[in-house]
Design a protein around this motif. Structure first.
Motif, PDB file in Angstrom:
ATOM      1  N   ARG A 132      45.864  28.563  33.366  1.00 56.30           N
ATOM      2  CA  ARG A 132      45.404  29.379  32.375  1.00 56.30           C
ATOM      3  C   ARG A 132      44.905  30.846  32.467  1.00 56.30           C
ATOM      4  O   ARG A 132      45.281  31.856  32.069  1.00 56.30           O
ATOM      5  N   ASP A 133      44.147  30.787  33.424  1.00 55.92           N
ATOM      6  CA  ASP A 133      43.137  32.083  34.058  1.00 55.92           C
ATOM      7  C   ASP A 133      43.634  32.823  35.433  1.00 55.92           C
ATOM      8  O   ASP A 133      43.462  33.884  35.546  1.00 55.92           O
ATOM      9  N   GLY A 134      44.369  32.028  35.984  1.00 55.56           N
ATOM     10  CA  GLY A 134      44.700  32.413  37.281  1.00 55.56           C
ATOM     11  C   GLY A 134      43.832  31.828  38.622  1.00 55.56           C
ATOM     12  O   GLY A 134      42.423  31.518  38.339  1.00 55.56           O
ATOM     13  N   ARG A 135      44.317  31.706  39.708  1.00 53.41           N
ATOM     14  CA  ARG A 135      43.809  31.149  40.788  1.00 53.41           C
ATOM     15  C   ARG A 135      42.670  31.929  41.369  1.00 53.41           C
ATOM     16  O   ARG A 135      41.630  31.483  42.057  1.00 53.41           O
ATOM     17  N   THR A 136      43.174  33.344  41.268  1.00 55.59           N
ATOM     18  CA  THR A 136      42.411  34.295  42.168  1.00 55.59           C
ATOM     19  C   THR A 136      40.905  34.537  41.593  1.00 55.59           C
ATOM     20  O   THR A 136      40.826  34.880  40.275  1.00 55.59           O
ATOM     21  N   PRO A 137      39.831  34.515  42.209  1.00 57.96           N
ATOM     22  CA  PRO A 137      38.696  34.666  41.755  1.00 57.96           C
ATOM     23  C   PRO A 137      38.518  36.369  41.283  1.00 57.96           C
ATOM     24  O   PRO A 137      39.325  37.325  41.934  1.00 57.96           O
ATOM     25  N   MET A 138      37.775  36.800  40.578  1.00 56.10           N
ATOM     26  CA  MET A 138      37.624  38.140  39.861  1.00 56.10           C
ATOM     27  C   MET A 138      37.181  39.388  41.047  1.00 56.10           C
ATOM     28  O   MET A 138      37.788  40.360  41.303  1.00 56.10           O
ATOM     29  N   GLU A 139      36.454  38.766  42.086  1.00 55.95           N
ATOM     30  CA  GLU A 139      35.993  39.802  42.920  1.00 55.95           C
ATOM     31  C   GLU A 139      37.493  40.217  43.879  1.00 55.95           C
ATOM     32  O   GLU A 139      37.261  41.290  44.762  1.00 55.95           O
ATOM     33  N   ALA A 140      38.470  39.634  43.910  1.00 56.28           N
ATOM     34  CA  ALA A 140      39.647  39.603  44.716  1.00 56.28           C
ATOM     35  C   ALA A 140      40.754  40.660  43.763  1.00 56.28           C
ATOM     36  O   ALA A 140      41.696  41.049  44.344  1.00 56.28           O
ATOM     37  N   ARG A 141      40.340  40.619  42.580  1.00 56.98           N
ATOM     38  CA  ARG A 141      41.249  41.533  41.377  1.00 56.98           C
ATOM     39  C   ARG A 141      40.693  42.952  41.601  1.00 56.98           C
ATOM     40  O   ARG A 141      40.068  43.327  40.657  1.00 56.98           O
ATOM     41  N   ARG A 142      41.217  43.844  42.612  1.00 51.76           N
ATOM     42  CA  ARG A 142      40.704  45.258  42.594  1.00 51.76           C
ATOM     43  C   ARG A 142      40.997  45.923  41.211  1.00 51.76           C
ATOM     44  O   ARG A 142      42.076  46.076  41.004  1.00 51.76           O
ATOM     45  N   GLN A 143      40.041  46.626  40.751  1.00 50.83           N
ATOM     46  CA  GLN A 143      39.955  47.634  39.633  1.00 50.83           C
ATOM     47  C   GLN A 143      40.913  46.696  38.594  1.00 50.83           C
ATOM     48  O   GLN A 143      41.641  47.252  37.721  1.00 50.83           O
ATOM     49  N   TRP A 144      40.595  45.538  38.098  1.00 53.19           N
ATOM     50  CA  TRP A 144      41.085  44.857  37.152  1.00 53.19           C
ATOM     51  C   TRP A 144      40.337  44.547  36.061  1.00 53.19           C
ATOM     52  O   TRP A 144      39.296  43.716  36.151  1.00 53.19           O
ATOM     53  N   PHE A 145      40.461  45.334  35.204  1.00 55.10           N
ATOM     54  CA  PHE A 145      39.573  45.533  33.949  1.00 55.10           C
ATOM     55  C   PHE A 145      40.094  44.742  32.607  1.00 55.10           C
ATOM     56  O   PHE A 145      39.422  44.939  31.591  1.00 55.10           O
ATOM     57  N   VAL A 146      41.257  43.764  32.682  1.00 51.38           N
ATOM     58  CA  VAL A 146      41.604  43.014  31.624  1.00 51.38           C
ATOM     59  C   VAL A 146      40.789  41.876  31.548  1.00 51.38           C
ATOM     60  O   VAL A 146      40.270  41.191  32.391  1.00 51.38           O
ATOM     61  N   VAL A 147      40.390  41.502  30.108  1.00 52.93           N
ATOM     62  CA  VAL A 147      39.485  40.420  29.787  1.00 52.93           C
ATOM     63  C   VAL A 147      40.647  39.466  28.991  1.00 52.93           C
ATOM     64  O   VAL A 147      40.894  39.617  28.185  1.00 52.93           O
ATOM     65  N   ASP A 148      40.945  38.407  29.996  1.00 56.87           N
ATOM     66  CA  ASP A 148      42.017  37.353  29.123  1.00 56.87           C
ATOM     67  C   ASP A 148      41.212  36.663  28.100  1.00 56.87           C
ATOM     68  O   ASP A 148      40.271  36.129  28.358  1.00 56.87           O
ATOM     69  N   PRO A 149      42.026  36.632  26.883  1.00 57.31           N
ATOM     70  CA  PRO A 149      41.303  35.931  25.653  1.00 57.31           C
ATOM     71  C   PRO A 149      41.750  34.383  25.749  1.00 57.31           C
ATOM     72  O   PRO A 149      41.088  33.680  25.038  1.00 57.31           O
TER      73      PRO A 149
END
Length: 459
Positions: A129-146
């Motif tokens: 649902r949310d993705g396996r990648t933790p947020m700290e590895a998503r550089r400049q990713w500002f989407v908040v998944d609903p």
């Protein structure tokens, strides 16, 4: 429901009346607008409404299913099968402690089985649902998944346990976009020994899971490394536009999910102080009124001595003939540019962060008409007036600014793109590392306001 076929016919007529077709007059553009339209005619597709994530029914805390639920042996065995085969979705079966689940099944300890099966199911839900990648590895990713709010893990567990169809959780949660399916098919066709290709496919499959599962009935999606923008309606590409995006470094275009609330025709441009003061533009405008008029600049000096410079609407305006009003903390938006020759460049990572769009007036009219902010005749009058006009839209449209280094291009071919911002490495490293539990939903990176300067595109 809106009949987009009739809207597109209005749009073509409006563009012709506004002189856009004649001014653009490229054969490719004429074909896009005037050849057979898959949404035109008596059976024209109806535009479905974009999901309103704020109006979903909220289950009261006391009524929510528990984190640990009752699992029978056959249900646990079905879960084991799902986990063993989850590699087809780009996830790693090794993440889910299948051995512990098997041990719990053999032990006869019902409480232990319930705990292990519930835990592994929740982990699977979170990754699908949310993705396996933790947020700290998503550089400049500002989407908040609903999706975690719309599809809570424990409620999904109760749903599949009641139905008995444990395998259905994959179909319930897998992204519905056709590009995700294309990557999944590519993963199945890639030999196990081609590890690098498989890693890249898995990374980009996971990026789809970072977005809402359902992107909506109509939306704009731009893939930064592809330098392309798509207008999507009911899962089909209606129009595509080449883009110019932020240059690597501090001005790289961030990844966002925002909403178009209006269309600004004939916009003004407030010049940043780095140019007004740092480069002396303010004094030049005040001291050379003829040059200022010729270039559309107006300046005022405040009581504190600071000079404000605003470039008026016109052919030299840095924002061109339109911008899409999509308020956000980064001051990022989609807009036109007078330097249209740059759309022919192969490297179009040249801006200060905003996304510049070819055939921008066509896009502006499309959004205004689709959003029922203006009729055909009104759009023509506004666009040709030369006057600053903001047209609010009644039906807002989401904009997804994404970053895929592998995907289906606008011609329908699966291909790779240059990793212009070097954002693949942390994703690949995260997928190779042990799974992280209790992952953050929002980034802690700072939202930097990017002030666009047209001249950065001229090199």
């Amino acid at each position: 429901m809106i009949n987009i076929g009739s809207i597109r016919r209005d749009l073509c007529a409006a563009l012709a009346a506004a002189g856009v077709l004649a001014a653009s007059a490229t054969p490719a553009m004429a074909q896009v607008l005037e050849q057979q339209d898959p949404l035109a005619g008596e059976d024209a597709a109806q535009v479905t409404l974009t999901p309103d994530f704020q109006t979903q029914e909220v289950v009261q805390e006391d009524n929510r299913p528990p984190a640990v639920q009752e699992w029978t042996g056959p249900q646990a065995d079905a879960l084991k099968s799902v986990l063993q085969n989850i590699g087809s979705e780009g996830l790693d079966p090794a993440d889910y402690r299948i051995g512990a689940l098997e041990g719990a099944m053999l032990s006869g300890d019902r409480d232990g089985l319930n705990y292990v099966a519930s835990e592994q199911f929740r982990w699977l839900v979170e990754d699908l649902r949310d993705g396996r990648t933790p947020m700290e590895a998503r550089r400049q990713w500002f989407v908040v998944d609903p999706d975690p709010d719309l599809l809570p893990s424990n409620e999904l567990m109760a749903q599949v346990l009641e139905s008995g169809d444990i395998r259905s959780i994959v179909d319930i949660l897998a992204p519905v976009h056709a590009d995700y399916a294309a990557l999944r098919d590519a993963l199945a066709a890639t030999p196990a020994g081609d590890t690098e290709a498989r890693r890249m496919i898995r990374a980009n499959m996971d990026r789809w899971r970072w977005l809402p599962r359902d992107l909506g009935g109509q939306y704009l999606l731009t893939n930064v490394p592809e330098y392309q923008l798509r207008l999507m309606v009911n899962g089909r590409i209606i129009n595509t536009y080449r883009t110019i995006v932020g240059a690597p470094g501090r001005t790289a275009t961030p990844q966002m999910m925002e909403t178009v609330e209006g269309v600004v025709f004939n916009p003004t441009w407030t010049v940043p102080q780095s140019i007004v003061r740092g480069e002396g533009l303010g004094e030049r405008v005040l001291n050379n009124p003829q040059w200022a008029r010729r270039n559309g600049y107006r300046a005022t000096r405040g009581a504190n001595g600071w000079i404000t410079v605003v470039q008026q609407p016109g052919p030299q305006n840095s924002l061109g003939r339109m911008k899409l009003d999509m308020p956000n903390a980064h001051a990022i938006f989609l807009h036109d540019t007078p330097a249209r020759n740059l759309f022919d460049s192969s490297n179009r990572a040249r801006s200060h962060g905003c996304v510049r769009v070819e055939r921008a007036l066509e896009l502006a009219m499309t959004v205004a008409i689709l959003g029922q902010g203006a009729t055909r005749d009104e759009a023509v009058a506004i666009s040709t007036s030369g006057e600053y006009t903001r047209v609010p839209v009644e039906r807002t449209m989401p904009v997804y600014i994404t970053y895929f280094t592998m995907g289906v291009d606008v011609d329908g071919n699966l291909r790779s793109y240059n990793d212009i911002y070097n954002r693949d490495a942390p994703v690949l490293a995260a997928l190779d590392a042990p799974r992280v539990d209790n992952r953050a939903r929002e980034t802690d990176e700072e939202a930097v306001e990017l002030i666009d300067d047209i001249r950065t595109t001229a090199t």
